[in-house]
Design a protein around this motif. Structure first.
Motif: not given
Length: 332
Positions: A254, A280, A290, A293
């Motif tokens: 990340a 990602l 996720v 991020v």
């Protein structure tokens, strides 16, 4: 292309016997084979400068396959033998010290690894996988993996060390040789881009931002490589649980994604955001959240000057594409 022994002269047995290749046929067997197959190969001497390990020939990305270049090689002098990529093959360079094994497992389980036609083991425990040409520049698609490549016009060419090169291991500083663990299938390489398993790999690479490591055409010096991704050491810590290892890996990835977005150059920022969002999305298969991020990635993209509407659409598109190719954790 001068691939015949000193371009005619070495058809004379006496001249051939006096040549470096004639004196060391076994040590130089693989470089000889590479050149005969049209691969440019050159010899690099250890550098006296602290900022680089070897001094490379001037304009090495532009050289042709010529057996005369092997005349510089001598045993015991620490000379490197290098092959230029993007001419007959690309090389997937896997560095286990920086998460390469985990990244490779994720790509393999996602069906993104192309057919492999040769392998060379590196002194640091890594491996070079020889695959068909992508006609793209070098790139770093995931942590611990770099693709050495090059296009048809010679742009973005990389190079790899080949046997009989000996270098110090980056793991324990012990000098070890590069060794071929699987001979190259030259016919397979030539036809490899037509293999059905090659297309997913090519589409994956087309989403990745090329690595900018320019070569000084006058001196042949490669710009110093980016610092390796740190923080993956805990992956080999047996005291951590599997979930803790996954979390550590995710955190490092990340940070690397956001950092790369902030460093994106004007004109390539939308493509960079798309590629990073794809990466990602692919690690979402680890069960990591996720969303946070993705928000940080979008914020970084906004800081580079991309319009908010463009950032939102590109981030969403990249994530959705990455989710279709989830990384499967295979660490042991």
């Amino acid at each position: 292309m001068n691939t015949d022994a000193s371009n005619g002269d070495r058809h004379n047995p006496d001249i051939w016997a006096a040549s470096t290749l004639g004196k060391h046929p076994e040590e130089l067997r693989l470089p000889h084979e590479y050149i005969q197959q049209g691969v440019p190969v050159f010899v690099a001497a250890p550098s006296r400068h602290s900022d680089r390990e070897f001094d490379y020939p001037r304009k090495w990305p532009e050289i042709s396959a010529d057996l005369c270049r092997l005349d510089r090689w001598r045993p015991g002098l620490g000379l490197a033998v290098c092959a230029v990529t993007g001419v007959r093959f690309d090389v997937i360079d896997i560095d286990p010290r920086n998460g390469g094994d985990e990244s490779f497992a994720g790509l393999r389980n996602a069906g993104l690894i192309p057919p492999v036609y040769g392998e060379v083991q590196t002194p640091s425990g890594g491996v070079h996988l020889y695959v068909a040409r992508s006609n793209l520049g070098n790139c770093k698609p995931v942590p611990g993996i770099e693709v050495q490549a090059g296009d048809n016009n010679g742009r973005g060419r990389g190079m790899v060390f080949i046997p009989p090169t000996i270098r110090a291991s980056k793991s324990d500083n012990t000098k070890k040789p590069y060794t071929a663990s699987r001979n190259i299938d030259w016919i397979g390489l030539q036809e490899g881009s037509e293999h059905p398993d090659f297309q997913p790999w090519l589409e994956f690479l087309q989403r990745i931002k090329p690595v900018r490591r320019p070569v000084n055409r006058a001196t042949g010096i490669i710009k110093k490589a980016d610092e390796p991704i740190t923080g993956l050491e805990d992956l080999t810590n047996c005291s951590l649980t599997e979930e803790e290892r996954k979390q550590r890996y995710f955190e490092v990835v990340a940070i690397a994604l956001v950092k790369e977005m902030l460093e994106a150059r004007e004109g390539s920022r939308n493509n960079t955001l798309n590629a990073l969002a794809f990466r990602l999305g692919s690690v979402a298969g680890l069960g990591m959240p996720v969303e946070q991020v993705a928000a940080a990635l979008a914020a970084a993209a906004l800081k580079t000057g991309l319009p908010a509407v463009e950032v939102a659409g590109t981030t969403e598109s990249g994530l959705k594409a990455g989710l279709k190719h989830p990384m499967v954790w295979n660490h042991s």
